[in-house]
Design a protein around this motif. Structure first.
Motif, PDB file in Angstrom:
ATOM      1  N   LEU A 194       0.865  -1.167  -0.047  1.00 20.75           N
ATOM      2  CA  LEU A 194       0.007  -0.023   0.030  1.00 20.75           C
ATOM      3  C   LEU A 194       0.778   1.320   0.057  1.00 20.75           C
ATOM      4  O   LEU A 194       1.651   1.544   0.895  1.00 20.75           O
ATOM      5  CB  LEU A 194      -0.898  -0.032   1.139  1.00 20.75           C
ATOM      6  N   TYR A 195       0.807   1.885  -1.110  1.00 22.03           N
ATOM      7  CA  TYR A 195       1.662   3.339  -1.083  1.00 22.03           C
ATOM      8  C   TYR A 195       0.922   4.215  -0.578  1.00 22.03           C
ATOM      9  O   TYR A 195      -0.289   4.698  -1.253  1.00 22.03           O
ATOM     10  CB  TYR A 195       2.196   3.372  -2.766  1.00 22.03           C
ATOM     11  N   VAL A 196       1.460   4.741   0.313  1.00 18.27           N
ATOM     12  CA  VAL A 196       0.634   6.212   1.145  1.00 18.27           C
ATOM     13  C   VAL A 196       1.346   7.505   0.696  1.00 18.27           C
ATOM     14  O   VAL A 196       2.622   7.559   0.665  1.00 18.27           O
ATOM     15  CB  VAL A 196       0.793   5.828   2.572  1.00 18.27           C
ATOM     16  N   GLY A 197       0.570   8.365   0.441  1.00 14.60           N
ATOM     17  CA  GLY A 197       1.150   9.568   0.134  1.00 14.60           C
ATOM     18  C   GLY A 197       0.168  10.885   0.256  1.00 14.60           C
ATOM     19  O   GLY A 197      -1.191  10.573   0.475  1.00 14.60           O
ATOM     20  N   ASP A 198       0.405  12.014  -0.051  1.00 14.45           N
ATOM     21  CA  ASP A 198      -0.369  12.985   0.219  1.00 14.45           C
ATOM     22  C   ASP A 198      -0.772  13.606  -1.115  1.00 14.45           C
ATOM     23  O   ASP A 198      -1.638  14.750  -1.139  1.00 14.45           O
ATOM     24  CB  ASP A 198      -0.205  14.048   1.100  1.00 14.45           C
ATOM     25  N   HIS A 199      -0.306  13.465  -2.377  1.00 14.13           N
ATOM     26  CA  HIS A 199      -0.243  14.153  -3.446  1.00 14.13           C
ATOM     27  C   HIS A 199      -1.047  13.391  -4.559  1.00 14.13           C
ATOM     28  O   HIS A 199      -0.721  12.238  -4.784  1.00 14.13           O
ATOM     29  CB  HIS A 199       0.781  14.775  -3.900  1.00 14.13           C
ATOM     30  N   PRO A 200      -2.203  13.937  -5.359  1.00 13.56           N
ATOM     31  CA  PRO A 200      -2.772  12.954  -6.549  1.00 13.56           C
ATOM     32  C   PRO A 200      -1.901  12.441  -7.440  1.00 13.56           C
ATOM     33  O   PRO A 200      -2.082  11.290  -7.766  1.00 13.56           O
ATOM     34  CB  PRO A 200      -4.091  13.709  -6.913  1.00 13.56           C
ATOM     35  N   ASP A 201      -1.191  13.194  -8.079  1.00 13.15           N
ATOM     36  CA  ASP A 201      -0.296  12.995  -9.135  1.00 13.15           C
ATOM     37  C   ASP A 201       0.914  12.378  -8.749  1.00 13.15           C
ATOM     38  O   ASP A 201       1.162  11.015  -9.244  1.00 13.15           O
ATOM     39  CB  ASP A 201      -0.050  14.309  -9.827  1.00 13.15           C
ATOM     40  N   HIS A 202       1.593  12.688  -7.650  1.00 15.59           N
ATOM     41  CA  HIS A 202       3.071  12.214  -7.440  1.00 15.59           C
ATOM     42  C   HIS A 202       2.857  10.727  -6.706  1.00 15.59           C
ATOM     43  O   HIS A 202       3.615   9.899  -6.620  1.00 15.59           O
ATOM     44  CB  HIS A 202       3.987  12.858  -6.659  1.00 15.59           C
ATOM     45  N   ASP A 203       1.489  10.767  -6.030  1.00 14.48           N
ATOM     46  CA  ASP A 203       1.418   9.469  -5.099  1.00 14.48           C
ATOM     47  C   ASP A 203       0.384   8.526  -5.546  1.00 14.48           C
ATOM     48  O   ASP A 203       0.458   7.211  -5.712  1.00 14.48           O
ATOM     49  CB  ASP A 203       1.188   9.775  -3.628  1.00 14.48           C
ATOM     50  N   ILE A 204      -0.820   9.053  -5.833  1.00 16.59           N
ATOM     51  CA  ILE A 204      -2.003   8.165  -6.212  1.00 16.59           C
ATOM     52  C   ILE A 204      -1.965   7.626  -7.450  1.00 16.59           C
ATOM     53  O   ILE A 204      -2.092   6.588  -7.747  1.00 16.59           O
ATOM     54  CB  ILE A 204      -3.454   8.954  -5.880  1.00 16.59           C
ATOM     55  N   THR A 205      -2.069   8.587  -8.472  1.00 13.80           N
ATOM     56  CA  THR A 205      -1.872   8.162  -9.801  1.00 13.80           C
ATOM     57  C   THR A 205      -0.573   7.456 -10.106  1.00 13.80           C
ATOM     58  O   THR A 205      -0.519   6.331 -10.638  1.00 13.80           O
ATOM     59  CB  THR A 205      -1.959   9.562 -10.755  1.00 13.80           C
ATOM     60  N   ALA A 206       0.515   8.099  -9.710  1.00 15.26           N
ATOM     61  CA  ALA A 206       1.729   7.452 -10.047  1.00 15.26           C
ATOM     62  C   ALA A 206       1.824   5.986  -9.434  1.00 15.26           C
ATOM     63  O   ALA A 206       2.291   5.161 -10.059  1.00 15.26           O
ATOM     64  CB  ALA A 206       3.082   8.206  -9.474  1.00 15.26           C
ATOM     65  N   GLY A 207       1.559   5.812  -8.283  1.00 13.08           N
ATOM     66  CA  GLY A 207       1.249   4.450  -7.294  1.00 13.08           C
ATOM     67  C   GLY A 207       0.549   3.627  -8.173  1.00 13.08           C
ATOM     68  O   GLY A 207       0.751   2.339  -8.423  1.00 13.08           O
ATOM     69  N   ARG A 208      -0.684   3.829  -8.583  1.00 17.59           N
ATOM     70  CA  ARG A 208      -1.749   3.001  -9.498  1.00 17.59           C
ATOM     71  C   ARG A 208      -0.995   2.588 -10.634  1.00 17.59           C
ATOM     72  O   ARG A 208      -1.086   1.627 -11.235  1.00 17.59           O
ATOM     73  CB  ARG A 208      -3.110   3.700  -9.342  1.00 17.59           C
ATOM     74  N   ALA A 209      -0.511   3.490 -11.207  1.00 16.19           N
ATOM     75  CA  ALA A 209       0.365   3.219 -12.621  1.00 16.19           C
ATOM     76  C   ALA A 209       1.344   2.293 -12.531  1.00 16.19           C
ATOM     77  O   ALA A 209       1.828   1.297 -13.444  1.00 16.19           O
ATOM     78  CB  ALA A 209       1.015   4.454 -13.102  1.00 16.19           C
TER      79      ALA A 209
END
Length: 120
Positions: A60-75
């Motif tokens: 589970l990759y945890v972050g606070d930024h939609p592009d740097h953390d959420i979108t990139a982690g899902r990619a």
């Protein structure tokens, strides 16, 4: 969401470490700032996966930024959690697209731990 081991990272603006906030013992935690690669560089996420003793699907990759953390982690084919801490986390936590994209949105690392361990 089944339990998993989650590499955690601190926001550069955060005054506490994930271990201090959650009260749990620390482990080796790769952060974008500790390597020459930065998220959303795919090589960074490959390092995260290589450093953990679990499969990519269990991270589970945890972050606070939609592009740097959420979108990139899902990619990178990782599960993701947006934590509402720091300016980015609070700014994006109510955005419907970000909420739909993240596997979990939480107010703290402790809340994430509780969800993962089933103690919430």
């Amino acid at each position: 969401m089944p339990p998993c081991q989650a590499p955690r990272r601190s926001s550069p603006s955060s005054p506490t470490t994930p271990e201090q906030e959650s009260g749990s013992p620390g482990s080796t935690t790769p952060t974008p700032n500790s390597r020459s690669q930065t998220s959303p560089d795919p090589a960074f996420f490959d390092r995260v996966v290589a450093m953990t003793p679990v499969s990519r699907e269990e991270i589970l990759y945890v972050g606070d930024h939609p592009d740097h953390d959420i979108t990139a982690g899902r990619a990178a084919r990782l599960r993701t959690a947006l934590v509402r801490r720091g300016p980015w986390g609070h700014l994006w936590s109510h955005d419907p697209a970000v909420r739909a994209s993240a596997h979990l949105v939480a107010s703290s690392l402790d809340e994430i731990r509780q969800v993962l361990t089933g103690t919430r």
